[in-house]
Design a protein around this motif. Structure first.
Motif, mmCIF file in Angstrom:
data_model
loop_
_atom_site.group_PDB
_atom_site.id
_atom_site.type_symbol
_atom_site.label_atom_id
_atom_site.label_comp_id
_atom_site.label_asym_id
_atom_site.label_seq_id
_atom_site.Cartn_x
_atom_site.Cartn_y
_atom_site.Cartn_z
ATOM 1 N N ILE A 175 0.854 -1.180 0.000
ATOM 2 C CA ILE A 175 0.000 0.000 0.000
ATOM 3 C C ILE A 175 0.894 1.235 0.000
ATOM 4 O O ILE A 175 1.835 1.340 0.789
ATOM 5 N N ARG A 176 0.586 2.167 -0.912
ATOM 6 C CA ARG A 176 1.309 3.451 -0.972
ATOM 7 C C ARG A 176 0.338 4.580 -0.675
ATOM 8 O O ARG A 176 -0.655 4.753 -1.370
ATOM 9 N N TRP A 177 0.632 5.344 0.369
ATOM 10 C CA TRP A 177 -0.220 6.475 0.760
ATOM 11 C C TRP A 177 0.476 7.782 0.477
ATOM 12 O O TRP A 177 1.685 7.917 0.694
ATOM 13 N N SER A 178 -0.304 8.767 0.012
ATOM 14 C CA SER A 178 0.192 10.138 -0.080
ATOM 15 C C SER A 178 -0.889 11.066 0.440
ATOM 16 O O SER A 178 -2.093 10.809 0.270
ATOM 17 N N ALA A 179 -0.462 12.141 1.082
ATOM 18 C CA ALA A 179 -1.410 13.068 1.701
ATOM 19 C C ALA A 179 -2.231 13.798 0.646
ATOM 20 O O ALA A 179 -1.728 14.120 -0.428
ATOM 21 N N PRO A 180 -3.478 14.065 0.971
ATOM 22 C CA PRO A 180 -4.103 13.698 2.242
ATOM 23 C C PRO A 180 -4.716 12.296 2.245
ATOM 24 O O PRO A 180 -4.848 11.704 3.309
ATOM 25 N N SER A 181 -5.077 11.763 1.060
ATOM 26 C CA SER A 181 -5.890 10.544 1.124
ATOM 27 C C SER A 181 -5.913 9.781 -0.198
ATOM 28 O O SER A 181 -6.967 9.327 -0.630
ATOM 29 N N ALA A 182 -4.765 9.654 -0.821
ATOM 30 C CA ALA A 182 -4.692 8.898 -2.079
ATOM 31 C C ALA A 182 -3.835 7.657 -1.856
ATOM 32 O O ALA A 182 -2.679 7.759 -1.422
ATOM 33 N N VAL A 183 -4.398 6.495 -2.164
ATOM 34 C CA VAL A 183 -3.741 5.218 -1.877
ATOM 35 C C VAL A 183 -3.654 4.385 -3.151
ATOM 36 O O VAL A 183 -4.624 4.278 -3.900
ATOM 37 N N LEU A 184 -2.470 3.807 -3.378
ATOM 38 C CA LEU A 184 -2.258 2.850 -4.467
ATOM 39 C C LEU A 184 -1.947 1.503 -3.846
ATOM 40 O O LEU A 184 -1.102 1.395 -2.957
ATOM 41 N N ASN A 185 -2.644 0.461 -4.312
ATOM 42 C CA ASN A 185 -2.437 -0.890 -3.797
ATOM 43 C C ASN A 185 -1.822 -1.749 -4.893
ATOM 44 O O ASN A 185 -2.391 -1.888 -5.977
ATOM 45 N N ASP A 186 -0.650 -2.302 -4.617
ATOM 46 C CA ASP A 186 0.065 -3.183 -5.545
ATOM 47 C C ASP A 186 0.066 -4.571 -4.925
ATOM 48 O O ASP A 186 0.660 -4.784 -3.868
ATOM 49 N N VAL A 187 -0.641 -5.517 -5.568
ATOM 50 C CA VAL A 187 -0.722 -6.876 -5.018
ATOM 51 C C VAL A 187 -0.239 -7.871 -6.061
ATOM 52 O O VAL A 187 -0.360 -7.644 -7.263
ATOM 53 N N GLY A 188 0.312 -8.977 -5.579
ATOM 54 C CA GLY A 188 0.793 -10.006 -6.490
ATOM 55 C C GLY A 188 0.728 -11.384 -5.852
ATOM 56 O O GLY A 188 0.800 -11.533 -4.623
ATOM 57 N N THR A 189 0.590 -12.399 -6.692
ATOM 58 C CA THR A 189 0.506 -13.800 -6.271
ATOM 59 C C THR A 189 1.432 -14.626 -7.144
ATOM 60 O O THR A 189 1.480 -14.428 -8.368
ATOM 61 N N TYR A 190 2.183 -15.538 -6.525
ATOM 62 C CA TYR A 190 3.070 -16.409 -7.297
ATOM 63 C C TYR A 190 3.210 -17.746 -6.576
ATOM 64 O O TYR A 190 2.919 -17.864 -5.373
ATOM 65 N N ALA A 191 3.630 -18.754 -7.308
ATOM 66 C CA ALA A 191 3.753 -20.097 -6.746
ATOM 67 C C ALA A 191 4.928 -20.163 -5.774
ATOM 68 O O ALA A 191 5.972 -19.556 -6.012
ATOM 69 N N PRO A 192 4.780 -20.900 -4.664
ATOM 70 C CA PRO A 192 5.867 -20.966 -3.665
ATOM 71 C C PRO A 192 7.183 -21.487 -4.222
ATOM 72 O O PRO A 192 8.242 -21.139 -3.702
ATOM 73 N N ASP A 193 7.130 -22.289 -5.258
ATOM 74 C CA ASP A 193 8.366 -22.872 -5.789
ATOM 75 C C ASP A 193 8.859 -22.137 -7.037
ATOM 76 O O ASP A 193 9.664 -22.678 -7.799
ATOM 77 N N SER A 194 8.370 -20.906 -7.264
ATOM 78 C CA SER A 194 8.753 -20.194 -8.489
ATOM 79 C C SER A 194 9.431 -18.877 -8.166
ATOM 80 O O SER A 194 9.407 -18.395 -7.030
ATOM 81 N N ASP A 195 9.992 -18.291 -9.212
ATOM 82 C CA ASP A 195 10.586 -16.962 -9.121
ATOM 83 C C ASP A 195 9.469 -15.932 -8.973
ATOM 84 O O ASP A 195 8.425 -16.022 -9.610
ATOM 85 N N ARG A 196 9.709 -14.912 -8.139
ATOM 86 C CA ARG A 196 8.673 -13.912 -7.905
ATOM 87 C C ARG A 196 8.347 -13.094 -9.147
ATOM 88 O O ARG A 196 7.326 -12.402 -9.193
ATOM 89 N N THR A 197 9.199 -13.153 -10.156
ATOM 90 C CA THR A 197 8.901 -12.414 -11.378
ATOM 91 C C THR A 197 7.778 -13.077 -12.168
ATOM 92 O O THR A 197 7.199 -12.452 -13.058
ATOM 93 N N ARG A 198 7.482 -14.344 -11.876
ATOM 94 C CA ARG A 198 6.379 -15.043 -12.541
ATOM 95 C C ARG A 198 5.149 -14.972 -11.629
ATOM 96 O O ARG A 198 4.900 -15.855 -10.814
ATOM 97 N N PHE A 199 4.414 -13.870 -11.778
ATOM 98 C CA PHE A 199 3.310 -13.605 -10.861
ATOM 99 C C PHE A 199 2.105 -13.081 -11.636
ATOM 100 O O PHE A 199 2.175 -12.721 -12.818
ATOM 101 N N SER A 200 1.002 -13.021 -10.937
ATOM 102 C CA SER A 200 -0.184 -12.336 -11.432
ATOM 103 C C SER A 200 -0.689 -11.434 -10.322
ATOM 104 O O SER A 200 -0.694 -11.824 -9.148
ATOM 105 N N GLY A 201 -1.081 -10.232 -10.685
ATOM 106 C CA GLY A 201 -1.520 -9.309 -9.649
ATOM 107 C C GLY A 201 -2.344 -8.173 -10.204
ATOM 108 O O GLY A 201 -2.841 -8.215 -11.333
ATOM 109 N N GLN A 202 -2.489 -7.144 -9.376
ATOM 110 C CA GLN A 202 -3.274 -5.967 -9.721
ATOM 111 C C GLN A 202 -2.629 -4.707 -9.163
ATOM 112 O O GLN A 202 -1.968 -4.738 -8.122
#
Length: 348
Positions: A222-249
């Motif tokens: 979560i990235r917050w900037s004043a006064p009230s703007a938030v960007l959410n960066d989420v990602g999912t990847y397999a436990p046995d894989s490189d984090r660069t192979r992910f899907s997110g929003q």
């Protein structure tokens, strides 16, 4: 309630501000009327004719970009100056002017500056992924009216451990309650990052990933900037894989106070990452389903809880909340920064 005013707030999605139409908004306890002038530029002014204080939103927008008051026909240009008095000798009385506010279009939103300081467009937070040329396929641009104070919503967003309980099965689950948490500040932004390892994926993450319910690794930043703007960066990847192979929003959560008890919540999400399981359902159907699930989480789950919490705070004004250091460090830092900015602006 005191609001920070020498800053930019989102007023409306740019494509919702239609040429030739008036749009009414109440922001920071101030009724406003919004429209586009004859050059297509966004305009914001107080929703009040100075003659008898009638709402200008009940008038009409004339060719050439002037507003005609619906009560007695006085006309005002985009600077707020009365340019026509259809009565008597037509003289325009001194002071027959409506206050206007600077507006800028950026990142597919129309932003408003409601303070007395010099507007600085550089203070608009970076939501470049929303731009048409960003390369991201952005889903529905939504505006949700929340029956909660914007500062409570900030706390809610900066502490996503609540998803394990309030959004159980949808955005979190019992296994995602614990996470490695990092809080840091870089320039105007405060970041709160949560990493969860080898956990069952909640529905929204599974829809964006393999849809097999198998354990995954996940992050939320979560990235917050004043006064009230938030960007959410989420990602999912397999436990046995490189984090660069992910899907997110990437998701925006841009909050503009309406009053002490209500907030406009501007939100839109875009897929990111090289992986995803959209082919069998179809991209359009998937985007529509995700948009509905996000709206459900915010309006049907967050909003009732925050409203009830707000009522308890009012009933017990002397009771200070007990803080949990593991999850409250981010919200506390942002609220302190906001308090400092409010004190500086008020000169206290």
């Amino acid at each position: 309630m005191a609001f920070l005013k020498n800053c930019w707030y989102a007023a409306i999605w740019a494509d919702e501000l239609k040429t030739g139409e008036l749009a009414a908004r109440t922001l920071l306890d101030t009724p406003l009327v919004l429209y586009r002038d004859d050059a297509g530029r966004p305009v914001a002014m107080d929703d009040m004719c100075p003659h008898r204080l009638a709402p200008l939103r009940l008038g009409k927008l004339l060719p050439g970009g002037t507003i005609q008051c619906g009560y007695h026909g006085l006309e005002f240009d985009s600077s707020g100056q009365c340019v026509k008095n259809p009565h008597g000798n037509g003289r325009v009385p001194r002071g027959c002017q409506v206050r206007t506010y600077p507006m800028v279009e950026k990142h597919t939103l129309a932003w408003i500056w409601m303070g007395n300081g010099e507007p600085d467009e550089g203070l608009i937070p970076d939501f470049g992924y929303l731009d048409a040329d960003s390369g991201y396929d952005v889903g529905r641009r939504d505006t949700i009216e929340m029956d909660a104070n914007y500062r409570a919503i900030i706390d809610n967003l900066l502490d996503l451990s609540h998803a394990a309980y309030l959004h159980d099965g949808l955005l979190g689950n019992a296994e995602t309650a614990w996470a490695d948490i990092e809080v840091r500040q870089e320039g105007p932004y405060v970041y709160v990052r949560r990493d969860m390892q080898n956990v069952p994926p909640p529905l929204l993450r599974d829809l964006l990933f393999k849809r097999d319910g198998a354990p995954v690794n996940m992050w939320q930043t979560i990235r917050w900037s004043a006064p009230s703007a938030v960007l959410n960066d989420v990602g999912t990847y397999a436990p046995d894989s490189d984090r660069t192979r992910f899907s997110g929003q990437l998701g925006c959560h841009i909050l503009t106070p309406v009053s002490e008890d209500s907030t406009l919540y501007f939100t839109a999400a875009a897929r990111q990452g090289p992986l995803g399981a959209e082919a069998d359902e179809g991209e359009d159907a998937l985007k529509a389903r995700i948009a509905e699930l996000r709206r459900y989480a915010f309006k049907e789950q967050d909003d009732p809880m925050l409203k009830a919490q707000q009522e308890n705070v009012r009933r017990h004004p002397g009771v200070a909340p007990v803080l949990l250091p593991a999850i409250d460090a981010g919200p506390v830092r942002c609220q302190r920064l906001l308090d400092e900015m409010l004190r500086d602006e008020s000169g206290q």
